[in-house]
Design a protein around this motif. Structure first.
Motif, PDB file in Angstrom:
ATOM      1  N   VAL A  83       0.844  -1.202   0.000  1.00  0.00           N
ATOM      2  CA  VAL A  83       0.000   0.000   0.000  1.00  0.00           C
ATOM      3  C   VAL A  83       0.877   1.249   0.000  1.00  0.00           C
ATOM      4  O   VAL A  83       2.026   1.221   0.433  1.00  0.00           O
ATOM      5  CB  VAL A  83      -0.964   0.024   1.228  1.00  0.00           C
ATOM      6  N   ASP A  84       0.302   2.325  -0.482  1.00  0.00           N
ATOM      7  CA  ASP A  84       1.035   3.600  -0.468  1.00  0.00           C
ATOM      8  C   ASP A  84       1.027   4.172   0.941  1.00  0.00           C
ATOM      9  O   ASP A  84       0.126   3.878   1.736  1.00  0.00           O
ATOM     10  CB  ASP A  84       0.359   4.607  -1.406  1.00  0.00           C
ATOM     11  N   ASP A  85       2.021   4.949   1.243  1.00  0.00           N
ATOM     12  CA  ASP A  85       2.070   5.603   2.537  1.00  0.00           C
ATOM     13  C   ASP A  85       1.204   6.865   2.498  1.00  0.00           C
ATOM     14  O   ASP A  85       1.647   7.916   2.048  1.00  0.00           O
ATOM     15  CB  ASP A  85       3.541   5.938   2.854  1.00  0.00           C
ATOM     16  N   ASN A  86      -0.022   6.711   2.981  1.00  0.00           N
ATOM     17  CA  ASN A  86      -0.937   7.858   3.026  1.00  0.00           C
ATOM     18  C   ASN A  86      -1.197   8.285   4.471  1.00  0.00           C
ATOM     19  O   ASN A  86      -2.320   8.635   4.835  1.00  0.00           O
ATOM     20  CB  ASN A  86      -2.272   7.529   2.344  1.00  0.00           C
ATOM     21  N   GLY A 117      12.016   0.316   7.392  1.00  0.00           N
ATOM     22  CA  GLY A 117      13.151   0.453   6.483  1.00  0.00           C
ATOM     23  C   GLY A 117      13.384   1.918   6.188  1.00  0.00           C
ATOM     24  O   GLY A 117      14.506   2.371   6.021  1.00  0.00           O
ATOM     25  N   ASN A 118      12.296   2.654   6.172  1.00  0.00           N
ATOM     26  CA  ASN A 118      12.352   4.092   5.927  1.00  0.00           C
ATOM     27  C   ASN A 118      12.404   4.812   7.276  1.00  0.00           C
ATOM     28  O   ASN A 118      11.381   5.002   7.932  1.00  0.00           O
ATOM     29  CB  ASN A 118      11.097   4.484   5.126  1.00  0.00           C
ATOM     30  N   LYS A 119      13.621   5.193   7.687  1.00  0.00           N
ATOM     31  CA  LYS A 119      13.781   5.744   9.041  1.00  0.00           C
ATOM     32  C   LYS A 119      13.121   7.124   9.198  1.00  0.00           C
ATOM     33  O   LYS A 119      13.011   7.640  10.300  1.00  0.00           O
ATOM     34  CB  LYS A 119      15.274   5.840   9.407  1.00  0.00           C
ATOM     35  N   LYS A 120      12.696   7.691   8.089  1.00  0.00           N
ATOM     36  CA  LYS A 120      12.027   8.996   8.185  1.00  0.00           C
ATOM     37  C   LYS A 120      10.562   8.831   8.589  1.00  0.00           C
ATOM     38  O   LYS A 120       9.887   9.802   8.895  1.00  0.00           O
ATOM     39  CB  LYS A 120      12.092   9.719   6.831  1.00  0.00           C
ATOM     40  N   TYR A 121      10.092   7.615   8.569  1.00  0.00           N
ATOM     41  CA  TYR A 121       8.690   7.404   8.954  1.00  0.00           C
ATOM     42  C   TYR A 121       8.517   7.879  10.400  1.00  0.00           C
ATOM     43  O   TYR A 121       9.322   7.542  11.277  1.00  0.00           O
ATOM     44  CB  TYR A 121       8.334   5.923   8.823  1.00  0.00           C
ATOM     45  N   PRO A 122       7.472   8.653  10.663  1.00  0.00           N
ATOM     46  CA  PRO A 122       7.399   9.351  11.961  1.00  0.00           C
ATOM     47  C   PRO A 122       7.162   8.447  13.185  1.00  0.00           C
ATOM     48  O   PRO A 122       7.326   8.912  14.318  1.00  0.00           O
ATOM     49  CB  PRO A 122       6.232  10.324  11.778  1.00  0.00           C
ATOM     50  N   VAL A 123       6.783   7.208  12.980  1.00  0.00           N
ATOM     51  CA  VAL A 123       6.496   6.352  14.138  1.00  0.00           C
ATOM     52  C   VAL A 123       7.509   5.211  14.142  1.00  0.00           C
ATOM     53  O   VAL A 123       7.773   4.622  13.103  1.00  0.00           O
ATOM     54  CB  VAL A 123       5.062   5.766  14.039  1.00  0.00           C
ATOM     55  N   ASN A 124       8.093   4.875  15.299  1.00  0.00           N
ATOM     56  CA  ASN A 124       9.077   3.795  15.299  1.00  0.00           C
ATOM     57  C   ASN A 124       8.391   2.431  15.373  1.00  0.00           C
ATOM     58  O   ASN A 124       7.197   2.331  15.643  1.00  0.00           O
ATOM     59  CB  ASN A 124      10.128   3.999  16.393  1.00  0.00           C
ATOM     60  N   SER A 125       9.183   1.374  15.143  1.00  0.00           N
ATOM     61  CA  SER A 125       8.536   0.074  14.946  1.00  0.00           C
ATOM     62  C   SER A 125       7.843  -0.438  16.213  1.00  0.00           C
ATOM     63  O   SER A 125       6.774  -1.049  16.134  1.00  0.00           O
ATOM     64  CB  SER A 125       9.526  -0.946  14.391  1.00  0.00           C
ATOM     65  N   GLU A 157       6.068  -3.908   6.817  1.00  0.00           N
ATOM     66  CA  GLU A 157       7.377  -3.333   6.494  1.00  0.00           C
ATOM     67  C   GLU A 157       7.180  -1.959   5.879  1.00  0.00           C
ATOM     68  O   GLU A 157       6.613  -1.841   4.799  1.00  0.00           O
ATOM     69  CB  GLU A 157       8.109  -4.207   5.494  1.00  0.00           C
ATOM     70  N   VAL A 158       7.683  -0.972   6.577  1.00  0.00           N
ATOM     71  CA  VAL A 158       7.544   0.395   6.086  1.00  0.00           C
ATOM     72  C   VAL A 158       8.770   0.743   5.260  1.00  0.00           C
ATOM     73  O   VAL A 158       9.882   0.848   5.781  1.00  0.00           O
ATOM     74  CB  VAL A 158       7.401   1.375   7.269  1.00  0.00           C
ATOM     75  N   ARG A 159       8.581   0.790   3.974  1.00  0.00           N
ATOM     76  CA  ARG A 159       9.648   1.253   3.075  1.00  0.00           C
ATOM     77  C   ARG A 159       9.077   2.442   2.327  1.00  0.00           C
ATOM     78  O   ARG A 159       8.268   3.162   2.898  1.00  0.00           O
ATOM     79  CB  ARG A 159      10.040   0.118   2.146  1.00  0.00           C
ATOM     80  N   ASN A 160       9.462   2.640   1.068  1.00  0.00           N
ATOM     81  CA  ASN A 160       8.835   3.741   0.344  1.00  0.00           C
ATOM     82  C   ASN A 160       7.332   3.519   0.259  1.00  0.00           C
ATOM     83  O   ASN A 160       6.538   4.429   0.406  1.00  0.00           O
ATOM     84  CB  ASN A 160       9.427   3.885  -1.048  1.00  0.00           C
ATOM     85  N   ARG A 161       7.011   2.244  -0.003  1.00  0.00           N
ATOM     86  CA  ARG A 161       5.614   1.843   0.157  1.00  0.00           C
ATOM     87  C   ARG A 161       5.569   0.912   1.365  1.00  0.00           C
ATOM     88  O   ARG A 161       6.601   0.656   1.981  1.00  0.00           O
ATOM     89  CB  ARG A 161       5.110   1.156  -1.107  1.00  0.00           C
TER      90      ARG A 161
END
Ligand code: ATP
Ligand code: MG
Length: 394
Positions: A83-86, A117-125, A157-161
């Motif tokens: 899915v897209d990161d929305n 995978g995308n460390k810029k994602y605002p929430v940690n795992s 898994e949070v990557r670009n998508r």
């Protein structure tokens, strides 16, 4: 759920550095090849240590999975939703939709395993694990969390998508065909040699086959059977060339000139020498046979020592320590058993000695061969070789 993508996992301990890229590229190539043979278009890409196969048209899920399950080097096949990161709230909705659609019965224990995978994602795992766990428990009160032995491990898994998956289908393991050289398989019409070829191919080895054919003692049907076995093997091993060697003159010469108790041993010596010649000409680094210790008179330690002594290439015998039961189970699993037991004769059974020598010495076999013009016979057999290319389709 109509999955659009598969996450392909591979694991071979020790595949590092430069070899790792080779392994991954070969695996991508094999997957592309194999998926081309089924209805539907797929895009196969390698992306930061992962391989994804994504459908770009309608396709049959079961057929795709069955195909992937035959590709050596694949450790696991994970049907996945991408899915897209929305935004975080949308992710929660998407995960709930996934769980709702994949699990009709919500009576299961689960654990969320998020990876960022995308460390810029605002929430940690850790936080993602807790939040998603909470929304799932809330939306589906029959579910329970079990962090030690969950029935459902939900990977996010949070990557670009964002990849969401929880189903892990085991692959065959092994290494992608083409990463470990090329071998010449001595393919008979029996149960064992197709399994031997499978086992070596599983280690990443490309195969070519040689078959010895004694027309009219063995029939065209026996040849067709061998080609069909090779064709069945191509689903795992990829396309192959089968060298069909005319063996009649050699067998008649043995019958007419050698002591009967040595018939099989002398014949096997010819097989090895001819296979070795073709192997060298075609860039194969070893011979592969389906021998199994103690199975028949020509498979004693002494007999195999004598047979092996006449060639320099290594001879791999992957079934050497297996029980017949295990070989048969594997033959059924790879789909060659039914063809192998069709009742056509093999050249080995044409002039079988009544009392084969089970403990031969090299000197005895040399003496048994002495009356023969081995080089002349081998040269004519090589000239009398037909090359047949086999592939799964066509
Ligand atoms: P298989 O089930 O593979 O026929 P087997 O148990 O019948 O094996 P043998 O007849 O002793 O055993 O043959 C041993 C091996 O020699 C085979 O596994 C195969 O690799 C090779 N071989 C035997 N016959 C042929 C043939 N006609 N052409 C090519 N290879 C052969
Ligand atoms: Mg046989």
């Amino acid at each position: 759920m109509q999955y659009k993508s598969f996450l392909i996992k591979y694991a071979e301990i020790g595949v590092k550095g430069k070899n790792r890229f080779m392994f991954e590229d070969a695996l991508v190539t094999q997957i592309r090849h194999a998926l081309k043979d089924i209805d539907g278009d797929f895009m196969v890409v390698k992306e930061s240590g992962r391989i994804y196969a994504t459908a770009e048209s309608e396709y049959d899920f079961d057929e795709a999975v069955e195909t992937l399950k035959r590709i050596f080097g694949i450790a696991a096949i994970c049907p996945m939703v991408q899915v897209d990161d929305n935004g975080y709230e949308d992710l929660k909705k998407q995960v709930l939709a996934y769980v709702d659609e994949v699990y009709e019965d919500k009576n299961f224990t689960f654990k969320v395993n998020a990876r960022r995978g995308n460390k810029k994602y605002p929430v940690n795992s850790d936080q993602i694990n807790r939040d998603l766990g909470e929304v799932i428990l809330e939306a589906f009160p029959e579910t329970k969390v079990d962090v030690h032995h969950p029935e459902v491990m939900l990977h996010v898994e949070v990557r670009n998508r964002i990849n969401i998956y929880s189903i892990v289908i085991p692959g065959p393991g092994g290494m992608p065909v083409g990463t470990n050289g090329k071998a010449m398989l001595l393919l008979s019409g029996g149960i064992d040699s197709p399994v031997a070829g499978y086992m070596i191919a599983k280690r990443g080895v490309e195969l070519e086959c040689v078959h010895f054919f004694s027309y009219p003692y063995t029939s065209e049907l026996a040849k067709d059977k061998v080609l069909e076995l090779a064709r069945l093997m191509t689903r795992y091993c990829g396309r192959m060339t089968v060298n069909i060697v005319g063996f009649t003159e050699i067998q008649e010469a043995i019958r007419d000139n050698c002591p009967e108790e040595f018939f099989t041993l002398v014949m096997r010596r010819f097989m090895m020498k001819i296979a070795e010649r073709i192997a060298r000409d075609h860039g194969c680094g070893c011979l592969v046979t389906g021998e199994n210790l103690g199975q028949v008179a020509s498979q004693t330690m002494e007999a195999m020592a004598v047979t092996g002594a006449c060639v320099d290439l290594p001879i791999f015998q992957p079934l050497i320590g297996m029980d017949k039961e295990e070989i048969v189970t594997r033959a059924r699993q790879i789909g060659t058993m039914e063809t192998s037991i069709l009742p056509y004769e093999d050249c080995c059974t044409v002039f079988t000695p009544r009392h084969p020598k089970t403990k031969p010495t090299l000197a005895q076999v040399d003496a048994a061969c002495a009356p023969l013009d081995m080089e002349g016979l081998i040269a004519r057999a090589l000239e009398n070789t037909e090359l047949v290319k086999v592939r799964w389709h066509g």
